[in-house]
Design a protein around this motif. Structure first.
Motif, mmCIF file in Angstrom:
data_model
loop_
_atom_site.group_PDB
_atom_site.id
_atom_site.type_symbol
_atom_site.label_atom_id
_atom_site.label_comp_id
_atom_site.label_asym_id
_atom_site.label_seq_id
_atom_site.Cartn_x
_atom_site.Cartn_y
_atom_site.Cartn_z
ATOM 1 N N GLU A 1 27.510 18.397 41.379
ATOM 2 C CA GLU A 1 27.089 17.239 40.586
ATOM 3 C C GLU A 1 25.598 17.335 40.277
ATOM 4 O O GLU A 1 24.775 17.601 41.160
ATOM 5 N N THR A 2 25.242 17.154 39.009
ATOM 6 C CA THR A 2 23.830 17.236 38.595
ATOM 7 C C THR A 2 23.176 15.866 38.485
ATOM 8 O O THR A 2 21.953 15.763 38.530
ATOM 9 N N LEU A 3 23.969 14.812 38.333
ATOM 10 C CA LEU A 3 23.400 13.470 38.274
ATOM 11 C C LEU A 3 22.988 13.014 39.670
ATOM 12 O O LEU A 3 23.635 13.347 40.670
ATOM 13 N N ALA A 4 21.929 12.241 39.728
ATOM 14 C CA ALA A 4 21.489 11.680 41.003
ATOM 15 C C ALA A 4 22.530 10.684 41.505
ATOM 16 O O ALA A 4 23.257 10.066 40.717
ATOM 17 N N VAL A 5 22.589 10.535 42.830
ATOM 18 C CA VAL A 5 23.534 9.591 43.423
ATOM 19 C C VAL A 5 23.328 8.199 42.840
ATOM 20 O O VAL A 5 24.293 7.492 42.527
ATOM 21 N N SER A 6 22.071 7.800 42.668
ATOM 22 C CA SER A 6 21.791 6.464 42.144
ATOM 23 C C SER A 6 22.302 6.289 40.720
ATOM 24 O O SER A 6 22.750 5.203 40.328
ATOM 25 N N ASP A 7 22.269 7.374 39.932
ATOM 26 C CA ASP A 7 22.780 7.301 38.561
ATOM 27 C C ASP A 7 24.298 7.146 38.553
ATOM 28 O O ASP A 7 24.853 6.359 37.782
ATOM 29 N N VAL A 8 24.970 7.911 39.399
ATOM 30 C CA VAL A 8 26.419 7.790 39.493
ATOM 31 C C VAL A 8 26.792 6.396 40.000
ATOM 32 O O VAL A 8 27.751 5.778 39.529
ATOM 33 N N GLY A 9 26.012 5.891 40.955
ATOM 34 C CA GLY A 9 26.256 4.552 41.468
ATOM 35 C C GLY A 9 26.163 3.500 40.380
ATOM 36 O O GLY A 9 26.982 2.575 40.313
ATOM 37 N N LYS A 10 25.169 3.623 39.497
ATOM 38 C CA LYS A 10 25.026 2.669 38.397
ATOM 39 C C LYS A 10 26.211 2.746 37.442
ATOM 40 O O LYS A 10 26.694 1.728 36.934
ATOM 41 N N LEU A 11 26.698 3.960 37.185
ATOM 42 C CA LEU A 11 27.848 4.117 36.308
ATOM 43 C C LEU A 11 29.107 3.527 36.937
ATOM 44 O O LEU A 11 29.920 2.888 36.250
ATOM 45 N N LEU A 12 29.267 3.733 38.234
ATOM 46 C CA LEU A 12 30.408 3.135 38.935
ATOM 47 C C LEU A 12 30.344 1.617 38.866
ATOM 48 O O LEU A 12 31.361 0.947 38.640
ATOM 49 N N ALA A 13 29.147 1.077 39.067
ATOM 50 C CA ALA A 13 28.967 -0.375 39.011
ATOM 51 C C ALA A 13 29.299 -0.898 37.622
ATOM 52 O O ALA A 13 29.956 -1.935 37.472
ATOM 53 N N ALA A 14 28.844 -0.171 36.603
ATOM 54 C CA ALA A 14 29.114 -0.597 35.228
ATOM 55 C C ALA A 14 30.616 -0.594 34.946
ATOM 56 O O ALA A 14 31.145 -1.523 34.308
ATOM 57 N N LEU A 15 31.314 0.429 35.433
ATOM 58 C CA LEU A 15 32.755 0.525 35.218
ATOM 59 C C LEU A 15 33.493 -0.585 35.954
ATOM 60 O O LEU A 15 34.344 -1.281 35.381
ATOM 61 N N ASP A 16 33.169 -0.762 37.218
ATOM 62 C CA ASP A 16 33.866 -1.742 38.048
ATOM 63 C C ASP A 16 33.562 -3.171 37.601
ATOM 64 O O ASP A 16 34.455 -3.987 37.368
ATOM 65 N N GLN A 17 32.266 -3.484 37.490
ATOM 66 C CA GLN A 17 31.882 -4.844 37.118
ATOM 67 C C GLN A 17 32.255 -5.147 35.672
ATOM 68 O O GLN A 17 32.616 -6.284 35.344
ATOM 69 N N GLY A 18 32.162 -4.140 34.810
ATOM 70 C CA GLY A 18 32.563 -4.350 33.422
ATOM 71 C C GLY A 18 34.043 -4.664 33.309
ATOM 72 O O GLY A 18 34.454 -5.536 32.543
#
Length: 209
Positions: free
Chosen positions: A154-171
């Motif tokens: 994985e090349t994305l930072a953990v924090s970036d993946v976390g933000k994407l997960l949050a966007a998917l889940d909360q969205g």
């Protein structure tokens, strides 16, 4: 003759009062919404006077934040790996509500109350920083999921993946609240797994076909 239990200390009594107020507040906020909920009713539901609320919290916003904190603690305990779970993380709230004794509708009701609170708190220079702290804690929750299931290359930072997960889940949660359109659990899981580890997702799909 059995010995009588030691009397509760003042600190223990206060903690019990806080717990009762938080439990009652979650139900009232879920039923009435943030703005319409009254501290009088919350105190009455908990079996105390309104003075008990102000003895333990600065006001309604502080009490709501305390309920949010409790929900975050429960969600933390229920954190799971998307490659192991069978439902989307958004369903965790329903599981927590049932375990804690809240009616199923309370999860949706409190989510709506949370939207009210966020809209109000974001405009309040005193409450906004406190809300920001909770949002950071929410992102930490998703960061932990991202870290646990992190792909080797994985090349994305953990924090970036976390933000994407949050966007998917909360969205997905917002869509469900706004239109009562529940995301298909399996489709949601596919999206979560592909975001976390595309190669592993493909391997799992091939092994299941």
């Amino acid at each position: 003759m059995s010995e009588l239990p030691d009397p509760l200390s003042r600190r223990d009594r206060q903690q019990q009062t806080r717990e009762a107020l938080i439990f009652a507040a979650r139900s009232v906020f879920a039923e009435d919404g943030y703005h319409a909920a009254s501290l009088d009713r919350i105190a009455r539901e908990a079996g105390f006077s309104k003075g008990a609320v102000y003895s333990n919290f600065d006001g309604k916003s502080a009490l709501f934040l305390a309920v949010m904190d409790r929900n975050l603690e429960l969600a933390e305990a229920d954190r799971t790996d998307p490659f192991e779970q069978t439902t989307n993380p958004a369903s965790t709230g329903h599981d927590v509500a049932e375990r804690e004794g809240y009616p199923p509708a309370a999860t949706q009701g409190f989510a709506l109350a949370t939207l009210e609170f966020i809209a109000s708190a974001a405009r309040d220079e005193t409450i906004a920083p406190q809300l920001h702290q909770r949002l950071v804690a929410v992102l930490d929750y998703y960061n932990a999921i991202a870290q646990k299931a992190r792909a080797e290359h994985e090349t994305l930072a953990v924090s970036d993946v976390g933000k994407l997960l949050a966007a998917l889940d909360q969205g997905a949660g917002l869509i469900q609240l706004a239109g009562d359109v529940a995301p298909d659990p399996e489709l949601f899981n596919v999206g979560m797994r592909r975001l976390l580890d595309p190669a592993r997702s493909v391997t799992e799909k091939e092994s299941n076909t």
